[in-house]
Design a protein around this motif. Structure first.
Motif, PDB file in Angstrom:
ATOM      1  N   GLU A  98       0.809  -1.217   0.000  1.00 38.81           N
ATOM      2  CA  GLU A  98       0.000   0.000   0.000  1.00 38.81           C
ATOM      3  C   GLU A  98       0.845   1.270   0.000  1.00 38.81           C
ATOM      4  N   SER A 124      -6.768  -1.889   2.044  1.00 43.66           N
ATOM      5  CA  SER A 124      -7.574  -1.162   3.019  1.00 43.66           C
ATOM      6  C   SER A 124      -7.818   0.263   2.525  1.00 43.66           C
ATOM      7  N   TRP A 126      -8.752   2.723   4.324  1.00 46.56           N
ATOM      8  CA  TRP A 126      -8.253   3.681   5.309  1.00 46.56           C
ATOM      9  C   TRP A 126      -6.763   3.928   5.122  1.00 46.56           C
ATOM     10  N   ARG A 127      -6.030   2.882   4.790  1.00 47.97           N
ATOM     11  CA  ARG A 127      -4.613   3.077   4.499  1.00 47.97           C
ATOM     12  C   ARG A 127      -4.426   3.835   3.192  1.00 47.97           C
ATOM     13  N   ALA A 130      -4.880   7.374   4.071  1.00 48.60           N
ATOM     14  CA  ALA A 130      -3.755   7.883   4.873  1.00 48.60           C
ATOM     15  C   ALA A 130      -2.541   8.177   3.994  1.00 48.60           C
ATOM     16  N   PHE A 131      -2.169   7.218   3.145  1.00 48.70           N
ATOM     17  CA  PHE A 131      -1.021   7.424   2.263  1.00 48.70           C
ATOM     18  C   PHE A 131      -1.312   8.514   1.235  1.00 48.70           C
TER      19      PHE A 131
END
Length: 246
Positions: A98, A124, A126-127, A130-131
């Motif tokens: 990811e 994911s 959510w990841r 975030a990234f």
């Protein structure tokens, strides 16, 4: 036609930036970077505001791109962008997982490739967000800061050096991520080795205790006998018959 759409969006200023960044994360093949530069040249004092609007719109469009990949799969990308970009992004995902989303933010590959691939590969969300939040913030605000402080002269800096700067950041991030993964792998191996050794030590513990038990019992027995000797002698003396006096 696509460049005509970009020019049309530029007539809407900030709102055009919002729309372009939003669809850039979903289906539009031309990165929002080009519209950001064009609008920043026209009004460098609003460059940071343009970067903020583009950044927020990109994050809002990211889940939609992810959903497209989740529902339609990887094949939809070949209809939107070059096959070469899809192959490069796939290799990055295989190498870095990811984190490819963060690294890919600094490459010429359109961002939608990473959002749709993330959904197709069932990463994911959510990841992904975030990234994407880290990588896209850096890309939008580097351009915004350059135009805000250097004005129209920033165009020359961007045309000459920005691509190399972004590629350099991508390489550093890739190396750093590979180093972190290697450290995590070493730690996992150490924990696994320790867990495998622990049952063996536990099984040997009763044997060691059994070996020590006889010696301990002999020591206790010897000590108890020493304590009993004076007592036995005293009992014998008290039990001896008295001499009769004539």
């Amino acid at each position: 036609m696509l460049h005509g759409i970009t020019e049309f969006l530029s007539t809407f200023g900030i709102w055009g930036m919002f729309i372009h960044s939003f669809i850039d994360a979903i289906i539009f093949p031309i990165p929002a970077f080009f519209l950001q530069v064009s609008l920043s040249i026209l009004n460098p004092s609003s460059a940071l505001w343009l970067a903020t609007v583009g950044y927020i719109a990109c994050l809002l469009g990211t889940p939609i791109g992810y959903l497209i990949g989740r529902l339609l799969g990887k094949s939809v990308l070949t209809k939107l962008v070059k096959k070469e970009w899809v192959e490069k992004a796939t290799v990055m995902f295989k190498k870095n997982g990811e984190a490819a989303i963060l690294i890919g933010s600094f490459t010429p590959i359109p961002f939608k490739v990473f959002t749709i691939l993330s959904g197709a590969l069932h990463f994911s969300i959510w990841r992904l967000l975030a990234f994407a939040a880290i990588g896209r913030a850096a890309k939008f605000y580097i351009v915004g800061i350059l135009f805000y402080y250097y004005g129209k002269a920033a165009e020359q800096l961007i045309n000459s050096y920005l691509t190399y700067v972004f590629l350099g950041i991508a390489v550093v991030l890739a190396i750093g991520w590979a180093w972190l993964k290697k450290r995590q792998k070493i730690k996992k191996q150490a924990v696994r080795q320790l867990s495998e050794e622990s049952p063996v030590q536990a099984s040997l513990a009763p044997i060691d205790q059994a070996a020590e038990t006889p010696a301990l019992e002999e020591t206790v027995l010897a000590d108890s006998q020493k304590d009993r000797i004076p007592k036995d002698q005293t009992v014998k003396k008290m039990a001896a018959p008295r001499k009769q006096v004539p």
